[in-house]
Design an enzyme around this catalytic site. Sequence first.
Site, PDB file in Angstrom:
ATOM      1  N   ARG A  25       1.507   7.660   7.857  1.00 17.74           N
ATOM      2  CA  ARG A  25       2.207   6.680   7.023  1.00 17.74           C
ATOM      3  C   ARG A  25       3.703   6.593   7.360  1.00 17.74           C
ATOM      4  O   ARG A  25       4.526   6.356   6.481  1.00 17.74           O
ATOM      5  CB  ARG A  25       2.046   7.008   5.535  1.00 17.74           C
ATOM      6  N   ARG A  29       7.331   3.004   2.778  1.00 14.75           N
ATOM      7  CA  ARG A  29       8.316   2.760   1.725  1.00 14.75           C
ATOM      8  C   ARG A  29       9.512   3.691   1.676  1.00 14.75           C
ATOM      9  O   ARG A  29      10.462   3.420   0.954  1.00 14.75           O
ATOM     10  CB  ARG A  29       7.606   2.761   0.361  1.00 14.75           C
ATOM     11  N   ARG A  38       9.301  -5.792   2.659  1.00 18.44           N
ATOM     12  CA  ARG A  38       8.377  -5.713   1.527  1.00 18.44           C
ATOM     13  C   ARG A  38       8.810  -6.662   0.395  1.00 18.44           C
ATOM     14  O   ARG A  38       7.967  -7.179  -0.342  1.00 18.44           O
ATOM     15  CB  ARG A  38       8.349  -4.272   1.031  1.00 18.44           C
ATOM     16  N   ASP A  74      -3.879  -1.542   7.447  1.00 13.24           N
ATOM     17  CA  ASP A  74      -4.465  -0.721   6.389  1.00 13.24           C
ATOM     18  C   ASP A  74      -5.947  -0.546   6.671  1.00 13.24           C
ATOM     19  O   ASP A  74      -6.571  -1.402   7.302  1.00 13.24           O
ATOM     20  CB  ASP A  74      -4.275  -1.371   5.017  1.00 13.24           C
ATOM     21  N   TYR A 151     -13.986   3.028  -1.577  1.00 16.23           N
ATOM     22  CA  TYR A 151     -13.267   1.872  -2.135  1.00 16.23           C
ATOM     23  C   TYR A 151     -14.202   0.687  -2.380  1.00 16.23           C
ATOM     24  O   TYR A 151     -14.059  -0.044  -3.355  1.00 16.23           O
ATOM     25  CB  TYR A 151     -12.123   1.447  -1.207  1.00 16.23           C
TER      26      TYR A 151
HETATM   27  O1  CP3 Z   1       0.583   5.487   9.098  1.00 20.39           O
HETATM   28  C1  CP3 Z   1       1.175   4.378   9.157  1.00 20.39           C
HETATM   29  O2  CP3 Z   1       2.405   4.275   9.086  1.00 20.39           O
HETATM   30  C2  CP3 Z   1       0.358   3.136   9.426  1.00 20.39           C
HETATM   31  C3  CP3 Z   1       0.039   2.356   8.286  1.00 20.39           C
HETATM   32  C4  CP3 Z   1      -1.028   2.747   7.280  1.00 20.39           C
HETATM   33  C5  CP3 Z   1      -1.037   2.193   5.973  1.00 20.39           C
HETATM   34  N1  CP3 Z   1      -2.180   2.595   5.353  1.00 20.39           N
HETATM   35  C6  CP3 Z   1      -0.020   1.312   5.419  1.00 20.39           C
HETATM   36  C7  CP3 Z   1       0.085   1.163   3.952  1.00 20.39           C
HETATM   37  C8  CP3 Z   1      -2.166   3.542   7.401  1.00 20.39           C
HETATM   38  C9  CP3 Z   1      -2.618   4.390   8.573  1.00 20.39           C
HETATM   39  C10 CP3 Z   1      -2.877   3.422   6.167  1.00 20.39           C
HETATM   40  C11 CP3 Z   1      -4.169   4.089   5.933  1.00 20.39           C
HETATM   41  C12 CP3 Z   1      -4.734   4.126   4.576  1.00 20.39           C
HETATM   42  N2  CP3 Z   1      -4.750   3.132   3.638  1.00 20.39           N
HETATM   43  C13 CP3 Z   1      -5.469   5.215   4.062  1.00 20.39           C
HETATM   44  C14 CP3 Z   1      -5.793   6.465   4.810  1.00 20.39           C
HETATM   45  C15 CP3 Z   1      -4.661   7.401   4.873  1.00 20.39           C
HETATM   46  C16 CP3 Z   1      -4.295   8.063   3.575  1.00 20.39           C
HETATM   47  O3  CP3 Z   1      -3.135   7.953   3.199  1.00 20.39           O
HETATM   48  O4  CP3 Z   1      -5.175   8.702   2.975  1.00 20.39           O
HETATM   49  C17 CP3 Z   1      -5.873   4.874   2.763  1.00 20.39           C
HETATM   50  C18 CP3 Z   1      -6.685   5.748   1.821  1.00 20.39           C
HETATM   51  C19 CP3 Z   1      -5.423   3.560   2.510  1.00 20.39           C
HETATM   52  C20 CP3 Z   1      -5.653   2.742   1.301  1.00 20.39           C
HETATM   53  C21 CP3 Z   1      -4.388   2.388   0.657  1.00 20.39           C
HETATM   54  N3  CP3 Z   1      -3.483   1.468   1.147  1.00 20.39           N
HETATM   55  C22 CP3 Z   1      -3.872   2.917  -0.543  1.00 20.39           C
HETATM   56  C23 CP3 Z   1      -4.546   3.982  -1.377  1.00 20.39           C
HETATM   57  C24 CP3 Z   1      -2.660   2.270  -0.778  1.00 20.39           C
HETATM   58  C25 CP3 Z   1      -1.810   2.365  -1.997  1.00 20.39           C
HETATM   59  C26 CP3 Z   1      -1.144   3.659  -2.099  1.00 20.39           C
HETATM   60  C27 CP3 Z   1       0.160   3.604  -1.407  1.00 20.39           C
HETATM   61  O5  CP3 Z   1       0.452   4.492  -0.604  1.00 20.39           O
HETATM   62  O6  CP3 Z   1       0.899   2.682  -1.731  1.00 20.39           O
HETATM   63  C28 CP3 Z   1      -2.409   1.397   0.324  1.00 20.39           C
HETATM   64  C29 CP3 Z   1      -1.229   0.564   0.575  1.00 20.39           C
HETATM   65  C30 CP3 Z   1      -0.419   0.837   1.806  1.00 20.39           C
HETATM   66  N4  CP3 Z   1      -0.927   1.004   3.051  1.00 20.39           N
HETATM   67  C31 CP3 Z   1       0.989   0.889   1.884  1.00 20.39           C
HETATM   68  C32 CP3 Z   1       1.318   1.084   3.236  1.00 20.39           C
HETATM   69  C33 CP3 Z   1       2.689   1.160   3.863  1.00 20.39           C
HETATM   70  C34 CP3 Z   1       1.948   0.707   0.744  1.00 20.39           C
HETATM   71  C35 CP3 Z   1       2.072  -0.736   0.472  1.00 20.39           C
HETATM   72  C36 CP3 Z   1       3.397  -1.099  -0.086  1.00 20.39           C
HETATM   73  O7  CP3 Z   1       3.525  -1.015  -1.302  1.00 20.39           O
HETATM   74  O8  CP3 Z   1       4.250  -1.457   0.707  1.00 20.39           O
END
Ligand code: CP3
Length: 343
Positions: A25, A29, A38, A74, A151
């Site tokens: 990640r 943020r 964003r 994502d 999910y």
């Molecule tokens: O690693 C990276 O920088 C690449 C980008 C990436 C995102 N999501 C961007 C994202 C990757 C590899 C993911 C994978 C992902 N997404 C997973 C597996 C990894 C983990 O953390 O367990 C999962 C379970 C998700 C599902 C998901 N997407 C959730 C649960 C959430 C909300 C929680 C959160 O962290 O905000 C997201 C949104 C998300 N995916 C954001 C980002 C940057 C945040 C969105 C925002 O508010 O800008």
Amino acid sequence: MLQNDLILRALKGEATERTPVWMMRQAGRYLPEYMVLREKYGFFERCQTPELACAITLQPVDLVGVDAAILFSDILVVPQAMGLEVQLIESKGPYLPDPIKTAADLKRIRVPEVTETLGYVFEAIRLIKRELNNRVPLIGFAGAPWTLLCYMVQGKGSKTFDEAKAFCYQQPELAHQLLQMITDTTIAYLQEQVNAGADVVQIFDSWGGLLSPDDFEILSLQYMRQIVAALHDKVPTILFAKGAWHSLDKMAATGAQGLGIDWCIDPVMARKFAGNQVTLQGNFDPAKLLSPIPVIEKEVEKMLAAFGPGRHIANLGHGILPNVPVDHAKAFVHTVKNYRHSK
Ligand code: CP3
């Protein structure tokens, strides 16, 4: 030729002059530059616009100095491409208004033609590769079938994913049909990511640790094994199954070149379980990046010493938290880059 191929060499088991490092990640943020984009664009708009996905992917490479870029996207774009509606609700997380509960629900989804439904991802990868200009490798990724099922059935995030588990235990045939559909989609999706230029792929099984060792084999590992086999001759794969340390030996036997571990297992024990033929990735507690910088430096050095030289990619044990100061993320990366194992 890549200028910095440390991660690829570490995945092959070759000696590297220092341990490579990136952060799960890492595009997100905690970076003020991410927050600017964003403010202006919705989450899936950022994923679906190749220029935005490219700009966000490059931010941690330029600002923090990591040894790899990971595609900004994502894991939930796959359920979307299969025909499910997925929303991202501010400060709450993913929401799927019509989750899969019955055989009739399963008929609503399909194994899509990925070049049609996920073409924006492959376009983003091509653009990122051009902009990276061979500085560092690009990691592509997908969710593990089990984590995506969580999910797709539960419809939102959960600590236990009890509805997803109930679906698997009450309707195992349907569950396996769904897992196979996700697997088939994921294989095509990752193969196209590689064709577009991804140098490595990581499978995120964020919820693998919710399953018993037996159920992990049945509901998760047998599908990840198919994915690893399909990519085996193309690029190295990294399996990250959070909490599933009990199956490191079986995950190593899939032929994956890398295994991600979280901070609930120590590196020496993980190496014992995984054997010597695989590269370990991890495992700094993401919350420890909230410590004062001198503490981060000391703890990172302790972690590196515990992994020892070779077959290690430094990373966090899960995604970076949004409230981590950028200087702390930089301290993590710089400490790894400056560390040398004593001969
Ligand atoms: O690693 C990276 O920088 C690449 C980008 C990436 C995102 N999501 C961007 C994202 C990757 C590899 C993911 C994978 C992902 N997404 C997973 C597996 C990894 C983990 O953390 O367990 C999962 C379970 C998700 C599902 C998901 N997407 C959730 C649960 C959430 C909300 C929680 C959160 O962290 O905000 C997201 C949104 C998300 N995916 C954001 C980002 C940057 C945040 C969105 C925002 O508010 O800008």
